[in-house]
Design an enzyme around this catalytic site. Structure first.
Site, short mmCIF file in Angstrom:
data_model
loop_
_atom_site.label_atom_id
_atom_site.label_comp_id
_atom_site.label_asym_id
_atom_site.label_seq_id
_atom_site.Cartn_x
_atom_site.Cartn_y
_atom_site.Cartn_z
N ASP A 62 -0.11 5.15 0.76
CA ASP A 62 -0.40 6.10 1.85
C ASP A 62 -0.41 5.39 3.19
O ASP A 62 -1.22 4.49 3.41
CB ASP A 62 -1.79 6.73 1.66
CG ASP A 62 -1.88 7.60 0.43
OD1 ASP A 62 -1.11 8.55 0.34
OD2 ASP A 62 -2.75 7.34 -0.42
N ASP A 108 0.88 -1.16 0.00
CA ASP A 108 0.00 0.00 0.00
C ASP A 108 0.92 1.22 0.00
O ASP A 108 2.10 1.12 0.36
CB ASP A 108 -0.86 -0.06 1.27
CG ASP A 108 -1.63 1.20 1.50
OD1 ASP A 108 -2.41 1.57 0.62
OD2 ASP A 108 -1.43 1.83 2.56
P1 B16 Z 1 -6.63 9.98 -3.96
P2 B16 Z 1 -3.75 3.90 -0.24
C1 B16 Z 1 -5.67 5.74 -0.41
O1 B16 Z 1 -4.36 5.33 -0.66
C2 B16 Z 1 -5.76 6.54 0.87
O2 B16 Z 1 -5.48 5.72 2.00
C3 B16 Z 1 -7.15 7.10 1.02
O3 B16 Z 1 -7.21 7.89 2.20
C4 B16 Z 1 -7.48 7.95 -0.21
O4 B16 Z 1 -8.80 8.47 -0.11
C5 B16 Z 1 -7.35 7.10 -1.46
O5 B16 Z 1 -6.04 6.57 -1.52
C6 B16 Z 1 -7.62 7.87 -2.71
O6 B16 Z 1 -6.61 8.83 -2.86
O7 B16 Z 1 -7.62 11.01 -3.53
O8 B16 Z 1 -5.19 10.49 -3.95
O9 B16 Z 1 -6.99 9.33 -5.28
O10 B16 Z 1 -3.74 3.88 1.25
O11 B16 Z 1 -4.62 2.85 -0.89
O12 B16 Z 1 -2.36 3.97 -0.83
MG MG Z 2 -2.88 3.15 3.26
#
Ligand code: B16
Ligand code: MG
Length: 211
Positions: free
Chosen positions: A11, A9
């Site tokens: 974030d 993952d």
């Molecule tokens: P974006 P991951 C996710 O990333 C985040 O944890 C989540 O908080 C976010 O809403 C989602 O990506 C979408 O992100 O707005 O940048 O497209 O944890 O799956 O790496």
């Molecule tokens: Mg994450």
């Protein structure tokens, strides 16, 4: 080795962009006078942008149209990308950086499996563009975590079946997605104690002991 590949993952695992998501959502929620705190923010981990907005607006005192929601999601993304623009390679912790270097020295295939549409921008900012063997992200999926699509895509890009890959996650939605896809999961951060995970990491480098 127990696994042939690792799917990370992004974030909250590779980098702390989860904090920037929080700050951007918090600024938007404050503007709308919608209650939002870090506990609620944890519900958004791994969840797509529009699904995250829906969770935030559950506490709103009025409903929003599809068009209004699209504009609000865009507004949040603008705030978030401004924070990302100030981020550089030093946003990568020494623990993550040295562990990734050690993993690159092995035969393991390494991939990203992130719900974020900003994945290419983030990887560029932290100096990891081109580092991974495969990148599956929010731009190439139709179902966000807890659906397993992003991890299944990452495994397919690596040419490996799920049972030969380990997923590393900080979100309960991500641990659930890994289990649904037939992957072992190493959980850390907010999801560390999730019972659906096979491994529970106190630090990113603990990963080296799971292999
Ligand atoms: P974006 P991951 C996710 O990333 C985040 O944890 C989540 O908080 C976010 O809403 C989602 O990506 C979408 O992100 O707005 O940048 O497209 O944890 O799956 O790496
Ligand atoms: Mg994450």
């Amino acid at each position: 080795m127990r696994y042939q590949g690792i799917i990370f993952d992004l974030d909250g695992v590779i980098c702390s962009t989860d904090e920037y998501h929080y700050r951007a959502w918090k600024a938007l929620a404050d503007r709308l006078h919608v209650p939002f705190d870090r506990a609620r923010n944890n519900l958004l981990r791994g969840v797509s942008r529009l699904a995250s907005l829906d969770i935030i607006l559950e506490k709103a005192d009025r409903s929003y149209t599809k068009e209004e929601k699209a504009a609000l999601a865009e507004e949040k993304n603008g705030l978030y990308r401004r924070l990302l623009a100030d981020m550089g390679p030093d946003a990568l912790s020494e623990d993550v950086s040295s562990t990734l270097r050690a993993l690159r020295e092995t035969d393991l295939k390494l991939a990203i499996g992130s719900s974020s549409k900003n994945t290419p921008f983030i990887l560029r900012q932290i100096g990891l563009e081109g580092f991974f063997d495969a990148v599956a992200d929010g731009n190439c999926i139709t179902h966000s975590k807890p659906h397993p699509e992003v991890f299944l895509q990452a495994a397919a890009m690596l040419g490996l079946p799920p049972e030969q890959c380990l997923v590393v996650e900080d979100a309960h939605a991500g641990v659930e997605a890994a289990a649904a896809g037939g992957f072992d999961c190493a959980a850390m951060g907010d999801a560390k104690d999730d019972e659906r995970a096979s491994w529970h990491l106190n630090a990113f480098s603990d990963l080296l002991a799971c292999l």
